[in-house]
Write a protein that holds these residues in place. Structure first.
Motif, short mmCIF file in Angstrom:
data_model
loop_
_atom_site.label_atom_id
_atom_site.label_comp_id
_atom_site.label_asym_id
_atom_site.label_seq_id
_atom_site.Cartn_x
_atom_site.Cartn_y
_atom_site.Cartn_z
N PRO A 69 2.54 7.12 8.36
CA PRO A 69 1.18 6.93 9.00
C PRO A 69 -0.06 6.33 7.92
O PRO A 69 -0.96 5.68 8.51
N ASP A 70 0.14 6.55 6.65
CA ASP A 70 -1.05 6.79 5.79
C ASP A 70 -1.80 5.50 5.87
O ASP A 70 -2.88 5.43 5.76
N PRO A 71 -0.87 4.18 5.78
CA PRO A 71 -1.83 3.03 5.70
C PRO A 71 -2.49 2.87 6.91
O PRO A 71 -3.81 2.36 6.78
N PHE A 72 -2.22 3.04 8.16
CA PHE A 72 -3.18 3.01 9.43
C PHE A 72 -4.01 3.97 9.51
O PHE A 72 -5.21 3.76 10.03
N LEU A 73 -3.68 5.34 8.93
CA LEU A 73 -4.69 6.10 9.03
C LEU A 73 -6.04 5.71 8.21
O LEU A 73 -7.17 5.91 8.54
N LYS A 74 -5.61 5.08 7.10
CA LYS A 74 -6.59 4.56 6.21
C LYS A 74 -7.20 3.65 6.81
O LYS A 74 -8.56 3.40 6.74
N GLY A 75 -6.66 2.67 7.26
CA GLY A 75 -7.24 1.44 8.15
C GLY A 75 -8.30 1.95 9.40
O GLY A 75 -9.58 1.38 9.36
N ALA A 76 -7.86 3.04 9.98
CA ALA A 76 -8.80 3.65 10.99
C ALA A 76 -10.01 4.22 10.19
O ALA A 76 -11.16 4.19 10.78
N GLU A 77 -9.79 4.85 9.10
CA GLU A 77 -10.78 5.44 8.44
C GLU A 77 -12.00 4.26 7.99
O GLU A 77 -13.28 4.36 8.19
N LEU A 78 -11.32 3.17 7.45
CA LEU A 78 -12.33 2.06 7.01
C LEU A 78 -12.96 1.44 8.14
O LEU A 78 -14.19 1.17 8.06
N ALA A 79 -12.47 1.57 9.37
CA ALA A 79 -13.09 0.98 10.52
C ALA A 79 -13.97 2.06 11.28
O ALA A 79 -14.79 1.58 12.01
N GLY A 80 -14.26 3.39 10.65
CA GLY A 80 -14.95 4.48 11.29
C GLY A 80 -14.64 4.56 12.59
O GLY A 80 -15.52 5.18 13.33
N VAL A 81 -13.38 4.67 12.77
CA VAL A 81 -12.93 5.05 14.37
C VAL A 81 -11.86 5.93 14.33
O VAL A 81 -10.91 6.06 13.12
N THR A 132 6.63 1.79 13.36
CA THR A 132 7.13 3.38 13.26
C THR A 132 5.71 3.95 12.67
O THR A 132 5.13 5.11 13.18
N ALA A 133 5.23 3.30 11.60
CA ALA A 133 4.09 3.76 10.87
C ALA A 133 2.62 3.71 11.84
O ALA A 133 1.90 4.66 12.02
N GLY A 134 2.53 2.68 12.73
CA GLY A 134 1.33 2.68 13.73
C GLY A 134 1.62 3.74 14.70
O GLY A 134 0.65 4.22 15.46
N HIS A 135 2.80 3.89 15.10
CA HIS A 135 2.95 4.98 16.30
C HIS A 135 2.81 6.43 15.67
O HIS A 135 2.32 6.93 16.56
N ALA A 179 0.78 6.85 13.51
CA ALA A 179 -0.74 7.33 13.27
C ALA A 179 -1.13 7.51 14.64
O ALA A 179 -2.63 7.88 14.50
N GLY A 180 -0.57 7.31 15.54
CA GLY A 180 -1.23 7.66 16.81
C GLY A 180 -1.86 6.28 17.46
O GLY A 180 -2.84 6.47 18.53
N CYS A 181 -1.55 5.22 17.02
CA CYS A 181 -2.21 3.96 17.56
C CYS A 181 -1.44 3.22 18.42
O CYS A 181 -0.31 3.60 18.74
N PHE A 182 -2.25 2.62 19.38
CA PHE A 182 -1.51 1.87 20.38
C PHE A 182 -0.63 0.44 19.64
O PHE A 182 -1.61 -0.29 18.83
N THR A 183 0.34 0.48 19.61
CA THR A 183 1.24 -0.29 18.83
C THR A 183 1.86 -1.55 19.47
O THR A 183 2.48 -1.31 20.16
N VAL A 184 1.53 -2.65 19.10
CA VAL A 184 2.24 -4.03 19.47
C VAL A 184 3.38 -4.44 18.57
O VAL A 184 2.85 -4.56 17.29
N GLY A 185 4.48 -4.62 19.10
CA GLY A 185 5.38 -5.30 18.18
C GLY A 185 5.72 -6.84 18.67
O GLY A 185 5.70 -7.14 19.84
N VAL A 186 5.57 -7.77 17.67
CA VAL A 186 6.07 -9.14 17.87
C VAL A 186 7.13 -9.58 17.05
O VAL A 186 7.10 -9.30 15.91
N ALA A 187 7.95 -10.22 17.86
CA ALA A 187 9.07 -10.67 17.05
C ALA A 187 9.02 -11.96 16.43
O ALA A 187 8.94 -13.10 17.18
#
Length: 220
Positions: free
Chosen positions: A141-153, A169-172, A174-182
Motif C-alpha cells: 500500500p505504500d505508494p498510495f499512502l504516500k499519494g494520500a500524504e502528498l494530497a494532505g488527506v 490490491t495496493a489501493g485496496h 491502503a484503504g482507498c476506494f479503488t476503481v478497476g478499469v480493464a
C-alpha cells in the motif's frame, strides 16, 4: 500512468519479454500485464527467484531494467489512452475539486516527461509518486499512502484508478476506494478479485460514468 493515462502496456510487456528471453528465462508476453504497477526491482527479482531459486543481485536488477528501458525507448511513443483526458477533466470539474496525484511503479522518464504536455497542470512534479519515492511498490500500500500524504488527506478520502491487479490490491490495502478499469487483457473479474470496489470495461466508460458516481457519493 501506464495502462490508464497512456496506452503503453503493449510496449512494456513486449520490452520485458524481449529482455527476459535474451537471458533464456522462460516467460510469456501476457504475464507482464500481471506485474504492471510493480517496480522494476520487484519484477526482476520475481523472475530470477522463479527461475534460479535465489534473489536477484543488485547488478542483475540494474542491468535487466536498464536493458528493458532501452528496448522500451526504441519503440514508437505510446498514445494517450482513449478516455484518459476526459476522465481527468471530468474529475477536475467535480464540486469538491479533487486533487490529481500520479502514483506509478515506473520511473520511465520518456513518459513522465510527457505528462505536462499531455495533461497540463494535472500532475506537477510535486504531486507524483514514482518507483524512486518508495521502498516497497505495488502490491504494497505504500505508494498510495504516500499519494494520500502528498494530497494532505486520509487514504479513505482517496479514489484510486487502476488497471492492473497489483495496483488494485495496493489501493485496496491502503484503504482507498479503488476503481478497476480493464484497458488490457486482464479480465474484470480478476480486478474485482484483487479488491476493486467498482470496475469498468474501458477508460471511456470510466470517464463517462465515474464523475457522476462520485458526485452522488459526495452528496451523501
Amino acid at each position: 500512468m501506464d495502462g490508464t493515462l497512456y496506452d503503453s502496456m503493449p510496449n512494456h510487456a513486449s520490452s520485458w519479454y524481449q529482455m527476459v528471453r535474451e537471458h533464456d528465462i522462460p516467460c510469456t508476453p501476457e504475464e507482464f500485464y500481471l506485474y504492471e504497477g510493480a517496480t522494476g526491482h520487484f519484477t526482476v527479482n520475481l523472475l530470477i527467484e522463479r527461475t534460479f531459486n535465489r534473489p536477484a543481485t543488485e547488478r542483475e536488477i540494474h542491468d535487466f531494467y536498464e536493458r528493458k528501458a532501452e528496448i522500451f525507448r526504441s519503440k514508437p511513443a505510446p498514445k494517450v489512452m482513449p478516455g484518459a483526458r476526459e476522465l481527468i477533466e471530468g474529475l477536475a470539474a467535480l464540486p469538491s475539486h479533487p486533487q490529481t496525484i500520479l502514483v506509478t511503479g515506473s520511473a520511465q522518464g520518456s513518459l513522465l516527461d510527457r505528462l505536462e504536455v499531455d495533461f497540463p497542470g494535472r500532475f506537477p512534479a510535486d504531486r507524483r509518486v514514482t518507483a524512486l519515492n518508495v521502498e516497497r511498490g505495488k502490491p504494497y500500500p505504500d505508494p498510495f499512502l504516500k499519494g494520500a500524504e502528498l494530497a494532505g488527506v486520509k487514504p479513505q478520502e482517496c479514489v484510486v484508478i487502476e488497471n492492473a491487479p497489483l495496483g488494485v490490491t495496493a489501493g485496496h490495502r491502503a484503504g482507498c476506494f479503488t476503481v478497476g478499469v480493464a484497458t488490457g487483457p486482464i479480465p474484470l473479474a480478476t480486478l474485482k478479485e484483487a479488491g476493486a470496489d467498482l470496475v469498468f470495461a474501458s477508460m471511456p466508460e470510466c470517464a463517462s460514468q465515474l464523475p457522476d458516481i462520485l458526485r452522488e457519493l459526495c452528496k451523501n
